[in-house]
Design an enzyme around this catalytic site. Structure first.
Site, PDB file in Angstrom:
ATOM      1  N   TYR A 147       1.027  -1.541   0.074  1.00 39.48           N
ATOM      2  CA  TYR A 147       0.079  -0.269  -0.127  1.00 39.48           C
ATOM      3  C   TYR A 147       1.097   1.289  -0.193  1.00 39.48           C
ATOM      4  CZ  TYR A 147      -3.865   3.103   1.580  1.00 39.48           C
ATOM      5  OH  TYR A 147      -4.761   4.163   1.997  1.00 39.48           O
ATOM      6  N   GLY A 209      -2.057   0.831  23.048  1.00 43.47           N
ATOM      7  CA  GLY A 209      -2.940   2.010  22.617  1.00 43.47           C
ATOM      8  C   GLY A 209      -2.299   3.675  23.060  1.00 43.47           C
TER       9      GLY A 209
HETATM   10  P1  NAD Z   1     -12.406   1.849   0.554  1.00 50.08           P
HETATM   11  O1  NAD Z   1     -11.857   0.630   0.062  1.00 50.08           O
HETATM   12  O2  NAD Z   1     -13.999   2.336   1.163  1.00 50.08           O
HETATM   13  O3  NAD Z   1     -12.796   2.613  -1.184  1.00 50.08           O
HETATM   14  C1  NAD Z   1     -12.037   2.071  -1.747  1.00 50.08           C
HETATM   15  C2  NAD Z   1     -13.057   1.500  -3.132  1.00 50.08           C
HETATM   16  O4  NAD Z   1     -11.776   0.877  -4.324  1.00 50.08           O
HETATM   17  C3  NAD Z   1     -14.246   0.472  -2.158  1.00 50.08           C
HETATM   18  O5  NAD Z   1     -15.061   0.920  -3.177  1.00 50.08           O
HETATM   19  C4  NAD Z   1     -13.381  -0.597  -3.252  1.00 50.08           C
HETATM   20  O6  NAD Z   1     -14.688  -1.869  -4.001  1.00 50.08           O
HETATM   21  C5  NAD Z   1     -12.670  -0.011  -5.169  1.00 50.08           C
HETATM   22  N1  NAD Z   1     -11.679  -0.228  -5.942  1.00 50.08           N
HETATM   23  C6  NAD Z   1     -10.589  -1.231  -5.442  1.00 50.08           C
HETATM   24  N2  NAD Z   1      -9.944  -1.553  -5.852  1.00 50.08           N
HETATM   25  C7  NAD Z   1     -10.408  -0.784  -7.258  1.00 50.08           C
HETATM   26  C8  NAD Z   1      -9.619  -1.508  -8.220  1.00 50.08           C
HETATM   27  N3  NAD Z   1      -8.832  -2.408  -8.152  1.00 50.08           N
HETATM   28  N4  NAD Z   1     -10.854  -1.360  -9.468  1.00 50.08           N
HETATM   29  C9  NAD Z   1     -11.521  -0.684  -8.977  1.00 50.08           C
HETATM   30  N5  NAD Z   1     -12.159  -0.361  -7.838  1.00 50.08           N
HETATM   31  C10 NAD Z   1     -11.598  -0.775  -6.983  1.00 50.08           C
HETATM   32  O7  NAD Z   1     -11.305   3.252   1.294  1.00 50.08           O
HETATM   33  P2  NAD Z   1     -11.562   4.620   1.407  1.00 50.08           P
HETATM   34  O8  NAD Z   1     -10.959   4.815   3.168  1.00 50.08           O
HETATM   35  O9  NAD Z   1     -13.123   5.108   0.736  1.00 50.08           O
HETATM   36  O10 NAD Z   1     -10.607   5.344   0.570  1.00 50.08           O
HETATM   37  C11 NAD Z   1     -10.774   5.818  -0.380  1.00 50.08           C
HETATM   38  C12 NAD Z   1      -9.182   5.797  -1.173  1.00 50.08           C
HETATM   39  O11 NAD Z   1      -8.714   7.209  -0.292  1.00 50.08           O
HETATM   40  C13 NAD Z   1      -8.436   4.923  -1.275  1.00 50.08           C
HETATM   41  O12 NAD Z   1      -7.602   5.372  -2.166  1.00 50.08           O
HETATM   42  C14 NAD Z   1      -7.740   5.358  -0.209  1.00 50.08           C
HETATM   43  O13 NAD Z   1      -6.200   4.430  -0.403  1.00 50.08           O
HETATM   44  C15 NAD Z   1      -7.217   6.835   0.136  1.00 50.08           C
HETATM   45  N6  NAD Z   1      -6.995   7.228   1.588  1.00 50.08           N
HETATM   46  C16 NAD Z   1      -8.355   6.565   2.432  1.00 50.08           C
HETATM   47  C17 NAD Z   1      -7.921   7.240   3.999  1.00 50.08           C
HETATM   48  C18 NAD Z   1      -8.675   7.157   4.832  1.00 50.08           C
HETATM   49  O14 NAD Z   1      -9.200   7.406   5.933  1.00 50.08           O
HETATM   50  N7  NAD Z   1     -10.200   6.397   4.239  1.00 50.08           N
HETATM   51  C19 NAD Z   1      -7.206   7.606   4.230  1.00 50.08           C
HETATM   52  C20 NAD Z   1      -5.733   8.143   3.098  1.00 50.08           C
HETATM   53  C21 NAD Z   1      -5.757   7.707   1.385  1.00 50.08           C
END
Ligand code: NAD
Ligand code: UDP
Length: 315
Positions: A147, A209
């Site tokens: 990741y 924690g």
């Molecule tokens: P999430 O897992 O709920 O959403 C990710 C989405 O991407 C899902 O709907 C999944 O089905 C889709 N997905 C995964 N692999 C795929 C692929 N190969 N092709 C098409 N779709 C695919 O996670 P989230 O928290 O909503 O995160 C969204 C984005 O934000 C991600 O890129 C994540 O790395 C980034 N992000 C999130 C956070 C957080 O705290 N939530 C922090 C840092 C970065």
């Protein structure tokens, strides 16, 4: 009739993506949501499916993307450690090849493209709090590397497409974000603690924690994403997006127990490998360039998220 700006959201059925799609539709955009539903859920976007300006395409970002659009938000990638470690090879491919595909599309359509990068690019940071100028402290060979390094390589590719092909890029580094539409079995700390507390189960703290995180409520984050996409053309980022309030996991557990009025007890489990000890964003750049800062504090955000999970657990 004036043409609506057409936006592609990859990962649009996920936690953050579903909120983004909804907000974009409310703001008058046309939205194409592309998702392979690995961690995303159709339930997150079901209420949008009848909207004539919304289209859902079940598709993997590793495949060729053939749509016409003006803006792309690239969110496709599992974000929870248990999900991104489930198939680590697929995770790093999704980050890198997914980025390659959306950048190719942006080049062809002359679209703006925003990359959802992450605070994980700082690894287990030795500089605290983390400004964008910090290059990070990342293990390239550990269980989080698929990741962390995938997201780092994606950033590199974004900047190379910008320098080499003039693609209009926007890179945001998102810090821990939480709220409704997280899955109950997502495995991230806020959803785990809330579900455990509501079910009266033990609250599982990994390690002692004392590690810290800074939690941003999803509505604040989505507002920042849209501001970044529409910021001045020569502002590429990277820019940190997060809430600088910093809490230990023990403090978080105690808050969740109090707000849910739960009888759950705290138990301690082993700390996963390479789990960062501290994390807190410096958000001066976002304040200056995007005129943005979070407005929803942890207690208020937790109350809203607890309300969501109470309803979910009844169904
Ligand atoms: P999430 O897992 O709920 O959403 C990710 C989405 O991407 C899902 O709907 C999944 O089905 C889709 N997905 C995964 N692999 C795929 C692929 N190969 N092709 C098409 N779709 C695919 O996670 P989230 O928290 O909503 O995160 C969204 C984005 O934000 C991600 O890129 C994540 O790395 C980034 N992000 C999130 C956070 C957080 O705290 N939530 C922090 C840092 C970065
Ligand atoms: N964590 C925890 N109990 C859980 C889930 C997570 O104590 O049930 C800890 C985890 O070890 C980490 C912090 O909470 O120190 C945040 O974990 P999360 O998976 O939400 O996000 P990330 O580690 O990617 O920031």
């Amino acid at each position: 009739m004036e043409k609506r700006t057409r936006v592609l959201v990859t990962g649009g059925a996920g936690f953050i993506g579903s909120h983004l799609c909804e907000r974009l539709l409310n703001d008058g955009y046309e939205v194409i949501c592309m998702d392979n539903l690995f961690t995303g859920q159709k339930d997150n976007i079901r209420h949008l499916l009848n909207n004539p300006y919304f289209e859902f395409i079940r598709k993997d970002v590793l495949e060729d993307i053939n749509v016409e659009c003006d803006q792309i938000y690239n969110l496709a990638c599992p974000a929870s450690p248990i999900h991104y470690q489930y198939d680590p090879i697929k995770t790093i491919k999704t980050s890198f090849i997914g980025a390659l595909n959306v950048l190719g599309l942006a080049k062809r359509c002359n679209a703006r493209v925003l990359q959802a990068s992450t605070s994980e690019v700082y690894g287990d940071p030795e500089v605290h709090p983390q400004p964008e100028s910090y290059w990070g402290h990342v293990n390239p060979d550990g269980i989080r590397s698929c990741y962390d390094e995938g997201k780092r390589a994606a950033e590199t590719l974004f900047f190379d497409y910008h320098r080499q092909h003039g693609v209009n890029i926007k890179v945001v580094r998102i810090f821990n974000t939480y709220g409704p539409n997280m899955r109950g079995d997502d495995g991230r700390v806020v959803s785990n603690f809330i579900v455990q507390a509501l079910k009266g189960e033990d609250i599982t703290i990994y390690g002692d924690g004392k590690q810290t995180r800074s939690f941003c409520y999803v509505d604040d984050l989505v507002d920042a994403l849209i501001r970044m996409m529409n910021s001045r053309v020569d502002f590429t980022g990277p820019v940190n997006l997060g809430n600088p309030g910093e809490f230990t996991m023990l403090e978080l557990a105690e808050k969740v127990i109090k707000l849910t009025n739960s009888s759950s007890k705290i138990v301690f489990k082993p700390l996963p490998q390479d789990d960062p000890t501290q994390r807190k964003p410096v958000i001066d750049l976002a304040k200056k360039e995007l005129d943005w800062e979070p407005t929803i504090n942890l207690e208020e955000g937790l109350k809203r998220t607890i309300k969501y999970f109470k309803k979910e657990l009844k169904n």
